[in-house]
Design a protein around this motif. Structure first.
Motif, short mmCIF file in Angstrom:
data_model
loop_
_atom_site.label_atom_id
_atom_site.label_comp_id
_atom_site.label_asym_id
_atom_site.label_seq_id
_atom_site.Cartn_x
_atom_site.Cartn_y
_atom_site.Cartn_z
N GLU A 29 0.81 -1.20 0.00
CA GLU A 29 0.00 0.00 0.00
C GLU A 29 0.85 1.26 0.00
OE1 GLU A 29 -3.46 -0.22 2.70
OE2 GLU A 29 -2.57 -2.10 3.40
N SER A 30 0.43 2.19 -0.83
CA SER A 30 1.06 3.51 -0.84
C SER A 30 0.05 4.52 -0.31
CB SER A 30 1.54 3.86 -2.24
OG SER A 30 2.29 5.05 -2.23
N CYS A 31 -0.88 4.96 -1.13
CA CYS A 31 -1.82 6.02 -0.74
C CYS A 31 -2.73 5.62 0.42
CB CYS A 31 -2.64 6.49 -1.93
SG CYS A 31 -3.66 5.22 -2.68
N THR A 32 -2.95 4.34 0.63
CA THR A 32 -3.81 3.89 1.72
C THR A 32 -3.05 3.69 3.03
OG1 THR A 32 -3.58 1.67 0.79
CG2 THR A 32 -5.64 2.85 0.32
N GLY A 33 -1.75 3.68 2.98
CA GLY A 33 -0.93 3.66 4.19
C GLY A 33 -1.24 2.56 5.19
N GLY A 34 -1.67 1.40 4.73
CA GLY A 34 -1.95 0.28 5.63
C GLY A 34 -3.43 0.07 5.92
N LEU A 35 -4.29 0.93 5.37
CA LEU A 35 -5.74 0.80 5.64
C LEU A 35 -6.35 -0.48 5.09
CD1 LEU A 35 -7.32 4.36 5.18
CD2 LEU A 35 -7.21 2.99 7.26
N ILE A 36 -5.81 -0.98 3.98
CA ILE A 36 -6.36 -2.22 3.42
C ILE A 36 -6.08 -3.36 4.39
CG2 ILE A 36 -6.30 -3.90 1.53
CD1 ILE A 36 -5.53 -1.51 -0.33
N ALA A 37 -4.84 -3.49 4.81
CA ALA A 37 -4.48 -4.54 5.78
C ALA A 37 -5.25 -4.33 7.08
CB ALA A 37 -2.98 -4.55 6.03
N GLY A 38 -5.34 -3.08 7.52
CA GLY A 38 -6.06 -2.78 8.76
C GLY A 38 -7.53 -3.16 8.68
N THR A 39 -8.12 -2.99 7.52
CA THR A 39 -9.53 -3.35 7.34
C THR A 39 -9.70 -4.86 7.34
OG1 THR A 39 -9.91 -1.30 6.11
CG2 THR A 39 -11.54 -3.05 5.83
N ILE A 40 -8.77 -5.57 6.73
CA ILE A 40 -8.82 -7.04 6.76
C ILE A 40 -8.69 -7.53 8.20
CG2 ILE A 40 -7.62 -9.16 6.06
CD1 ILE A 40 -6.85 -7.61 3.43
N VAL A 41 -7.82 -6.90 8.97
CA VAL A 41 -7.58 -7.30 10.36
C VAL A 41 -8.82 -7.09 11.24
CG1 VAL A 41 -6.20 -6.73 12.42
CG2 VAL A 41 -5.09 -7.04 10.22
N ASN A 42 -9.75 -6.24 10.80
CA ASN A 42 -10.99 -6.04 11.55
C ASN A 42 -11.85 -7.30 11.60
OD1 ASN A 42 -10.49 -3.34 12.15
ND2 ASN A 42 -11.60 -2.58 10.36
N VAL A 43 -11.58 -8.25 10.72
CA VAL A 43 -12.40 -9.46 10.61
C VAL A 43 -11.80 -10.58 11.46
CG1 VAL A 43 -13.32 -11.20 9.01
CG2 VAL A 43 -13.06 -8.82 8.27
N ALA A 44 -12.64 -11.20 12.28
CA ALA A 44 -12.20 -12.37 13.04
C ALA A 44 -11.75 -13.45 12.07
CB ALA A 44 -13.34 -12.89 13.91
N GLY A 45 -10.62 -14.06 12.34
CA GLY A 45 -10.07 -15.08 11.46
C GLY A 45 -9.04 -14.54 10.48
N ALA A 46 -8.84 -13.24 10.49
CA ALA A 46 -7.86 -12.65 9.57
C ALA A 46 -6.47 -13.21 9.80
CB ALA A 46 -7.84 -11.13 9.72
#
Length: 165
Positions: A29-46
């Motif tokens: 991630e560049s412009c999202t600065g980790g938000l994609i990974a952070g959003t995935i981590v919001n899910v149980a089982g990530a």
């Protein structure tokens, strides 16, 4: 378990599909600065499916961490289809994951040019040998552009995984 009428969010569906297929994912991630990974981590089982994520904000980081070629950056720029493609492929290889999502763009409010205005984002997704890049033109605030990028990236990954069923 969701009820019959309830839909999964893109991140829930992504984690569900990855777990079902016993696949792993990484992000670059560049412009999202980790938000994609952070959003995935919001899910149980990530933790069962997310290998690692790379925040490659600088060109140097794109080259060092996810192996974007200097020539690609010089010829096409950091915000380009070619860079998003190399980021996705490079992240999958670096992390040893089955799937990778990349995002590079101009979130704003500054940094845009006539050729590459604020809101231009390239999202890449690599599933196995297949790589797709989506060009997006968002028109919100910096945060809105970043959040729209996350949503679009997750949806692209879900679409590609659903096609592999």
């Amino acid at each position: 378990m969701k009820g019959c009428m309830e839909a999964y969010s893109p991140e829930e569906e992504l984690v569900r599909l990855l777990a079902k297929k016993q696949m792993t994912i990484t992000t670059a991630e560049s412009c999202t600065g980790g938000l994609i990974a952070g959003t995935i981590v919001n899910v149980a089982g990530a933790s069962d499916v997310l290998n690692e994520g790379y925040v490659t904000y600088s060109n140097e980081a794109k080259q060092r961490l996810v192996h974007v070629k200097a020539e690609t950056l010089e010829r096409f720029g950091a915000v380009s289809e070619e860079t998003a493609r190399e980021m996705a492929a490079g992240a999958a290889k670096a992390a040893g994951s089955d799937v990778a999502i990349s995002a590079t763009g101009i979130a704003g409010p500054g940094g845009g040019t006539k050729e590459k205005p604020v809101g231009l984002v390239y999202i890449g997704c690599c599933v196995g040998e297949e790589i797709r890049v989506k060009e997006c033109w968002f028109s919100g605030t910096r945060l809105e552009n970043r959040l729209q990028t996350v949503e679009t990236a997750l949806q692209l990954a879900v679409e590609m995984l659903q096609e592999k069923i």
